[in-house]
Design a protein around this motif. Structure first.
Motif, mmCIF file in Angstrom:
data_model
loop_
_atom_site.group_PDB
_atom_site.id
_atom_site.type_symbol
_atom_site.label_atom_id
_atom_site.label_comp_id
_atom_site.label_asym_id
_atom_site.label_seq_id
_atom_site.Cartn_x
_atom_site.Cartn_y
_atom_site.Cartn_z
ATOM 1 N N UNK A 100 0.805 -1.215 0.000
ATOM 2 C CA UNK A 100 0.000 0.000 0.000
ATOM 3 C C UNK A 100 0.837 1.263 0.000
ATOM 4 N N UNK A 101 0.302 2.331 -0.583
ATOM 5 C CA UNK A 101 0.947 3.632 -0.544
ATOM 6 C C UNK A 101 0.899 4.203 0.869
ATOM 7 N N UNK A 102 1.797 5.138 1.203
ATOM 8 C CA UNK A 102 1.727 5.775 2.521
ATOM 9 C C UNK A 102 0.399 6.516 2.708
ATOM 10 N N UNK A 158 1.149 16.187 -1.283
ATOM 11 C CA UNK A 158 2.222 16.160 -0.280
ATOM 12 C C UNK A 158 3.582 15.810 -0.877
ATOM 13 N N UNK A 159 3.589 14.906 -1.837
ATOM 14 C CA UNK A 159 4.844 14.533 -2.481
ATOM 15 C C UNK A 159 5.447 15.718 -3.218
ATOM 16 N N UNK A 160 4.634 16.442 -3.959
ATOM 17 C CA UNK A 160 5.151 17.587 -4.708
ATOM 18 C C UNK A 160 5.628 18.696 -3.768
ATOM 19 N N UNK A 161 4.937 18.918 -2.664
ATOM 20 C CA UNK A 161 5.371 19.924 -1.688
ATOM 21 C C UNK A 161 6.692 19.500 -1.054
ATOM 22 N N UNK A 162 6.829 18.220 -0.717
ATOM 23 C CA UNK A 162 8.075 17.729 -0.126
ATOM 24 C C UNK A 162 9.231 17.866 -1.101
ATOM 25 N N UNK A 163 9.000 17.550 -2.374
ATOM 26 C CA UNK A 163 10.061 17.699 -3.373
ATOM 27 C C UNK A 163 10.446 19.164 -3.528
#
Length: 69
Positions: free
Chosen positions: A38-40, A50-55
C-alpha cells in the motif's frame, strides 16, 4: 454494458465463499502482503500534493545550502 443484479450477487457470493474457504494463515498472509504494498497514508488521503510539496521543499533547501555563482 451493465451487470444485472443477480449476476453481481452471484459474483460477490463466489468471491466471499472462495475467501472463506482459504485457511486463516493464508488470509492473514494475504492481508499483510496487501498492507506492505500500500501507498503511505498521506498519498492515499491527499494524492500527490504532499509529495510535490516535499520535493519542492527539499529543492529549496538545497538551493539555500549551495547557491549557484
Amino acid at each position: 454494458m451493465a451487470i444485472k443484479t443477480e449476476d453481481y450477487i452471484k459474483y460477490l457470493t463466489e468471491k466471499v465463499v472462495a475467501y472463506m474457504d482459504l485457511p486463516p494463515e493464508v488470509r492473514k498472509e494475504q492481508r499483510s502482503l496487501h498492507r506492505s504494498v500500500r501507498d503511505p497514508w498521506h498519498v492515499r488521503w491527499f494524492g500527490l500534493v504532499p509529495l510535490s510539496v516535499a520535493m519542492w521543499w527539499r529543492q529549496r533547501k538545497r538551493k539555500k545550502e549551495h547557491p549557484s555563482p
